[in-house]
Design a protein around this motif. Structure first.
Motif, PDB file in Angstrom:
ATOM      1  N   ARG A  64     -17.300 -28.126  16.824  1.00  0.00           N
ATOM      2  CA  ARG A  64     -16.762 -28.507  15.672  1.00  0.00           C
ATOM      3  C   ARG A  64     -16.473 -29.825  15.649  1.00  0.00           C
ATOM      4  N   GLN A  65     -15.691 -30.434  16.399  1.00  0.00           N
ATOM      5  CA  GLN A  65     -15.386 -31.776  16.492  1.00  0.00           C
ATOM      6  C   GLN A  65     -16.299 -32.912  16.531  1.00  0.00           C
ATOM      7  N   SER A  68     -17.588 -32.825  13.010  1.00  0.00           N
ATOM      8  CA  SER A  68     -16.626 -33.330  12.088  1.00  0.00           C
ATOM      9  C   SER A  68     -16.887 -35.082  12.076  1.00  0.00           C
ATOM     10  N   SER A  71     -19.723 -36.104  10.514  1.00  0.00           N
ATOM     11  CA  SER A  71     -19.554 -36.213   8.923  1.00  0.00           C
ATOM     12  C   SER A  71     -18.693 -37.392   8.338  1.00  0.00           C
ATOM     13  N   GLU A  72     -17.473 -37.587   9.126  1.00  0.00           N
ATOM     14  CA  GLU A  72     -16.712 -38.841   8.726  1.00  0.00           C
ATOM     15  C   GLU A  72     -17.545 -40.156   9.039  1.00  0.00           C
TER      16      GLU A  72
END
Length: 93
Positions: A64-65, A68, A71-72
């Motif tokens: 998940r990290q 994330s 995506s950032e």
């Protein structure tokens, strides 16, 4: 530990020189390389004026990290680079 590789290919319409290309793509290392979980490099198309490819290796405790952070990176690139992302690929290891 999870690893993700985000590869972004940029279209740089109207780019007339390698110097202009470097200016338009400049700062990628400074913007993203400061995060200890991210390694960044120009991975292909170094000598073409109208295209550039950059790869980001993201390492984190959870998948998940990793997702994330990827995506950032994509969001920030869309806002800060004077070019268009023509292709984005993600590979999770």
């Amino acid at each position: 530990m999870h690893i993700g590789i985000l590869t972004l290919t940029f279209s740089l319409p109207g780019c007339g020189s390698l110097k202009e290309k470097r200016q338009r793509m400049g700062g990628m290392h400074e913007r993203f390389g400061r995060n200890p979980a991210v390694a960044v490099c120009e991975s292909a198309e170094r000598d073409r004026l109208d295209t550039s490819e950059w790869s980001f290796v993201v390492v984190a405790i959870s998948l998940r990290q990793v997702e994330s952070l990827c995506s950032e990176i994509e969001d920030k690139v869309q806002r800060t680079v004077d070019g268009r992302v023509s292709k984005a690929t993600r590979e999770l290891l």
